[in-house]
Design an enzyme around this catalytic site. Structure first.
Site, PDB file in Angstrom:
ATOM      1  N   SER A   1       0.838  -1.185   0.000  1.00  0.00           N
ATOM      2  CA  SER A   1       0.000   0.000   0.000  1.00  0.00           C
ATOM      3  C   SER A   1       0.874   1.236   0.000  1.00  0.00           C
ATOM      4  O   SER A   1       1.810   1.345   0.780  1.00  0.00           O
ATOM      5  CB  SER A   1      -0.900   0.005   1.234  1.00  0.00           C
TER       6      SER A   1
ATOM      7  N   VAL B   1      15.231   0.542   6.186  1.00  0.00           N
ATOM      8  CA  VAL B   1      16.469   0.370   6.958  1.00  0.00           C
ATOM      9  C   VAL B   1      17.541  -0.207   6.067  1.00  0.00           C
ATOM     10  O   VAL B   1      17.268  -0.693   4.970  1.00  0.00           O
ATOM     11  CB  VAL B   1      16.281  -0.578   8.151  1.00  0.00           C
TER      12      VAL B   1
ATOM     13  N   LYS C   1      31.675   0.265  -0.144  1.00  0.00           N
ATOM     14  CA  LYS C   1      31.928   0.182   1.300  1.00  0.00           C
ATOM     15  C   LYS C   1      32.952  -0.910   1.580  1.00  0.00           C
ATOM     16  O   LYS C   1      32.790  -2.041   1.136  1.00  0.00           O
ATOM     17  CB  LYS C   1      30.610  -0.138   2.019  1.00  0.00           C
TER      18      LYS C   1
ATOM     19  N   PRO D   1      37.020  -4.244   8.995  1.00  0.00           N
ATOM     20  CA  PRO D   1      37.078  -4.305   7.531  1.00  0.00           C
ATOM     21  C   PRO D   1      36.360  -5.529   6.961  1.00  0.00           C
ATOM     22  O   PRO D   1      36.171  -6.525   7.654  1.00  0.00           O
ATOM     23  CB  PRO D   1      38.575  -4.446   7.280  1.00  0.00           C
TER      24      PRO D   1
ATOM     25  N   ILE E   1      19.714  -6.132   6.026  1.00  0.00           N
ATOM     26  CA  ILE E   1      19.430  -6.710   4.711  1.00  0.00           C
ATOM     27  C   ILE E   1      19.986  -8.120   4.628  1.00  0.00           C
ATOM     28  O   ILE E   1      19.366  -9.018   4.050  1.00  0.00           O
ATOM     29  CB  ILE E   1      19.972  -5.787   3.601  1.00  0.00           C
TER      30      ILE E   1
ATOM     31  N   TYR F   1      33.513 -21.014  14.315  1.00  0.00           N
ATOM     32  CA  TYR F   1      32.348 -21.556  13.625  1.00  0.00           C
ATOM     33  C   TYR F   1      32.437 -21.166  12.156  1.00  0.00           C
ATOM     34  O   TYR F   1      33.125 -20.203  11.791  1.00  0.00           O
ATOM     35  CB  TYR F   1      31.030 -21.093  14.244  1.00  0.00           C
TER      36      TYR F   1
END
Lengths: 484, 506
Positions: free
Chosen positions: B41, B49, B80, B98, B348, B434
């Protein structure tokens, strides 16, 4: 400000079998200022982590790192290459399938070229096409280890080695001696606790006390040192693995082959290891098997039957005692997994190498990861018994939650969940499940994409063709290597 | 021939970033197995974000068949190389986390142990000098990495973009993939009386939208999972107390764009500074327990260096996740599933991760198998939990005692899983290993060292080689990195030379 840990002054490795000597080499290379003493321990027939001369591809990398050259193992220790394990009878009498190594193997591969060139004996019941370059090459009897050039058509073929155990041990001892590793032949009579949960020394008959900062237990299934620790606890794997003994046939005549074979018998998996100095047949036997049944399944009267109980130490590192190999985990050596696990534990020790004193968090991390490795190795073995024929034979085995999830996802979706610190790659686990005859489902991505299978098949055909033409006949390569 | 069942009717609720990412991915990758309808809508705004991203998004863009240049042009994107953290461990200190590594391991011992040993002997340069990504980031340089295994392949990159433009860009792309878009507000959600599965969305217009599988991308409202199915929420605000952001875009004040996102600690949280092509994104992420919204807006207005392009806009959120993001036939993706504050640009990624697992575990033959749902929830939980621990570390590992906020996070009890990791680092300088999930060794090392968490002891082998030789070898690496960076173009220059990536001047 961070301080370096004080270097250990002396480390004692209990056990002078291949694993003990290899461990001493590794420690001496890592800590050249530390005295490393290997203590003789009477050979343990159930030290499956070193008794049979084969492992998996990881060992080749460890050997490289420790300056143990494959070329020398070929020349001096009867080494030969295994590209695949071929499994028979996992899903009925006529079933066969092959499992290769490395990330490049693709369990879903199906091609015309590969069917023509590989696919195993023509009388095989399944006629399943090969799924990896290793399978194509093994069937053609062609291979030479790639010598490191980046564009070699054989570069993606991973392999395991087999070797002659006494010659391998002698070769390792030569390296250890050159590095200044000490050998102590006196018999250990007692352990001397250090009052802080670890050991201060071993009391050696006729020698006195042998003190050290760290003790590495490579003594085999008896775990001479670890079992002297009051907190020692054992995790029992018997509910998930049916094998309670290993029947060992007398060594057969020499055999050069690029594959080893495992067949499912009425008792369990019979495994035959090819070797330039004689082949070796082994049979995992369940409790209560009769002598006749064992001889029938093994194909000959056994030389020995060694009893064992699958399981692992809950914490293989207690105090300043670190157990490796059969002292830390007892499992069937099928396909080289027991020695592979021992070598992974050794590499983990190198990664988390302590100083003169032990940090509890570091020890806990070793125990956590070593436990994951061992549990996933047990799952790898248990997966052999999850094929249709073994399941019918041993219907009451309990699957670990991780193996249950793997089998469920694989059979319904062709998907293999990832597990931290698992010894085998997911691709290798998938190849094993295919080879022993666990049916595979198809995932949505494959179902949605009609083009990828065909183009992947074409790409595989090209790679297989290039590998086939780049590889010499293996026997000829061996002859040249031994002469040169 | 493959036998295909009828396509599954997938309905995506919500047209923000998560919604369009979900719709495009499913349509692209599952093609004939699904029909995808997205309802959104125009009256409902999107949060937008995630102006800063992680390198994973490159794979996402590529997989969808999107041209990188077109994507950058449409979203006003810049490159980036990492995140520049200021004033976190201590006021006046800064470090870059980094997208890359520090040095290389030698003889099986990770680089940072040798660095710790040299540092002890006052022979080491700052650890960032041994990272190409850090050095390039601080120098304002950019060039895409190589894949040859050498020094120039020791880093990755992501984008900084206008998240409010990403959804619309994907919307256009979704049309080409056959996603059907429906404009409208959902006024009623119908469920199967027996199974409780969602069957139909009823729109304000009276239109009924039936589906087999519903992807809830309705943002914080979590209309399907949170409201209709009452999916339980696991609250993490005791560890991540920030719950508001005051966002304020402003103009650029310099010619150059920094190839890094800045995260600057403030008295009740931190603020971001994200250079896009046309403007600078800013925002103050704060805890309302320690600062009012008005105070935060005033603070961000006072902190930015450019000309404000709008009034500050306050967003509200809370840290945590649904106990299960997939329940019945509803899968929550994005903010409806959970929220972790944007300190490490993970929003994201978390949507992308959920979509990836959904595709891997997508229902077969029209049936949802509870085992697949459990597996999805297990994987999503694992990802969230690992990111959470890493975020909490940034707040907890501080010596700051200049405000109530920092006193709180410095002294709070952290999750047991994080406490164990920190203990291993403190005792032995080691990283709990991990391979699944996000943030590996180099990331943890960057934050530990950057925020002044020094281990008590390091690997005994680091003292074996002659320190003069180690210093020389590390000097060679530092110099190689410096000369490589000197030869790189400036970030802005690189973009200017790639005009197909530049948005037209408005």
């Amino acid at each position: 400000m961070s301080e370096p840990r004080e270097l250990p002054r002396r480390i004692v490795v209990a056990g002078d079998g291949p694993l003990g000597v290899l461990t001493a080499i590794a420690l001496r290379r890592a800590l050249p200022r530390t005295e490393v003493v290997v203590l003789a321990i009477p050979p343990d027939p159930a030290a499956f982590a070193e008794r049979f001369g084969t492992a998996l591809p990881f060992t080749n990398r460890l050997h490289d790192r420790l300056g143990i050259e494959e070329e020398n193992l070929v020349r001096e220790a009867g080494a030969s290459h295994r590209l695949i394990m071929r499994y028979f009878g996992g899903a009925g009498h006529d079933w066969q399938g092959a499992a290769g190594y490395g990330a490049a193997i693709d369990p879903a591969m199906k091609t015309a070229f590969a069917r023509e060139w590989g696919g195993g004996p023509r009388n095989a019941g399944t006629g399943a096409p090969p799924r990896s370059l290793g399978e194509v090459l093994a069937a053609a009897g062609r291979f030479a280890p790639p010598s490191g050039e980046t564009d070699s058509p054989l570069g993606e073929v991973d392999y395991a080695l087999r070797w002659n155990v006494p010659a391998y041990r002698a070769h390792l001892i030569g390296i250890a001696q050159a590095l200044g590793v000490h050998h102590e032949r006196g018999t250990a009579k007692a352990v001397v606790p250090d009052g802080a949960g670890g050991l201060a020394a071993l009391a050696i008959e006729g020698v006195g006390e042998l003190s050290a900062d760290l003790f590495v237990d490579c003594s085999g299934s008896g775990a001479a040192l670890l079992s002297a620790m009051p907190e020692m606890q054992w995790i029992d794997w018997r509910a998930g693995l049916p094998t309670r003994g290993l029947a060992i046939a007398a060594p057969g005549p020499p055999m050069v082959a690029l594959e080893d074979r495992a067949s499912f018998t009425p008792l369990g998996w019979r495994w035959e290891l090819a070797g330039r100095d004689g082949r070796q047949a082994l049979l995992g036997v369940p409790a209560g098997a009769s002598d006749e049944a064992i001889a029938a399944a093994l194909g000959s009267e056994p030389d020995a039957i060694v009893a064992f109980a699958p399981g692992r130490a809950a914490a293989p590192w207690l105090g300043n005692v670190i157990a490796l190999g059969s002292a830390a985990a007892e499992l069937e050596p099928l396909g080289g997994i027991a020695q592979d696990l021992a070598h992974r534990q050794l590499a983990l020790l190198l990664e988390l190498l302590p100083g003169r004193s032990v940090d509890p968090a570091e020890r806990a991390e070793f125990n956590r990861r070593s436990g994951l490795m061992a549990d996933r190795a047990a799952d790898w073995l248990a997966a052999h018994y999850a094929a249709p024929a073994p399941t019918a034979q041993f219907p009451d085995l309990t699957l670990s939650p991780e193996l249950f999830r793997t089998l469920d996802q694989f059979t319904r979706r062709g998907r293999l969940p990832f597990f931290e610190d698992a010894p085998m790659l997911v691709q290798e686990f998938g190849a094993l499940l295919q080879a022993v005859g666990v049916p595979s489902g198809q995932g949505p991505l494959a179902a949605a994409d009609s083009t990828s299978e065909e183009s992947a098949a074409r790409a595989f055909e090209a790679r297989a063709n290039a590998a086939f033409h780049a590889a010499p006949l293996y026997g000829e390569w061996l002859t040249r290597s031994l002469a040169g | 021939m493959k036998q295909r069942p009828d396509p599954l009717r997938v309905v995506v609720l919500g047209g923000g970033t998560a919604g369009w990412m979900s719709a495009c991915s499913l349509a692209k990758l599952l093609g004939p197995l699904v029909t995808v309808t997205l309802v959104e809508s125009e009256d409902i705004g999107i949060v937008g974000v995630g102006e800063a991203t992680l390198p994973h998004i490159r794979g996402f863009v590529e997989k969808l068949g999107i041209d990188e240049a077109a994507f950058m042009r449409a979203t006003h994107a810049t490159y980036k190389l990492g995140i520049d953290f200021k004033d976190f461990g201590r006021i006046g200190e800064s470090y870059v986390h980094p997208f890359g590594t520090f040095g290389e391991e030698v003889a099986g011992v990770p680089f940072h142990h040798y660095w710790l040993e040299l540092e002890r002997q006052a022979r080491a340069d700052p650890i960032g000098h041994y990272s190409l990504a850090v050095t390039a980031a601080l120098a304002g340089k950019f060039r895409p990495p190589t894949t040859d295994g050498g020094l120039t392949s020791t880093y990755g990159y992501a984008y900084q973009f206008d998240a409010t433009l990403f959804g619309p860009f994907l919307r256009e792309h979704g049309k080409t993939l056959g996603v059907e878009r429906i404009e409208g507000k959902v006024v009623e959600v119908r469920q199967d009386t027996e199974s409780g599965d969602v069957t139909t969305l009823v729109l304000e217009s009276g239109k009924e939208l039936a589906g087999d599988l519903f992807i809830d991308c309705s943002g914080f409202r979590s209309l399907l999972l949170g409201q209709t199915l009452a999916g339980e929420w696991e609250d993490w605000s005791q560890w991540l107390p920030t719950d508001r952001a005051a966002a304020l875009p402003c103009s650029h004040v310099t010619e150059d764009y920094a190839p890094v996102t800045s995260a600057i600690a403030m008295s009740a949280g931190w603020r971001w500074r994200i250079p896009l092509q046309h403007r600078m994104g800013n925002g103050y992420v704060f805890s309302s327990q320690f600062l009012s919204e008005d105070e935060a807006c005033a603070a961000i207005l006072g902190a930015v260096d450019g000309e404000p392009l709008a009034d500050p806009r306050v967003l509200r959120f809370r840290a945590g996740r649904r106990k299960a993001s997939w329940q019945k036939n509803v899968i929550a993706v994005g903010l409806s599933s959970g929220f972790l504050e944007p300190l490490e640009s993970t929003s994201i990624y978390l949507s992308q991760m959920a979509i990836t697992y959904l595709i891997e575990l997508f229902p077969q033959r029209g049936q949802i198998d509870p085992r697949d749902r459990d597996e999805f929830n297990r994987l999503v939980d694992m990802e969230y939990d690992r990111v959470r621990d890493f975020l909490v570390l940034h707040f907890h590992a501080t010596t700051r005692d200049d405000s109530e906020f920092w006193n709180h996070v410095r002294t709070m009890a952290v999750p047991d899983t994080l406490a164990g990791k920190m203990e291993l680092w403190r005792e032995a300088g080691r990283i709990e290993k991990y391979s699944d999930g996000l943030f590996y060794d180099a990331s943890w090392i960057a934050v530990y060292l950057g925020q002044g968490v020094m281990p008590e002891r390091h690997d005994p082998r680091a003292q074996l080689p002659d320190p003069v030789q180690v210093q020389r070898a590390m000097g060679v690496l530092r110099d190689a990195i410096a000369s490589e960076v000197a030869a790189m173009p400036g970030h802005r220059d690189f973009l200017n030379a790639n005009t197909q990536r530049l948005a037209p001047l408005s």
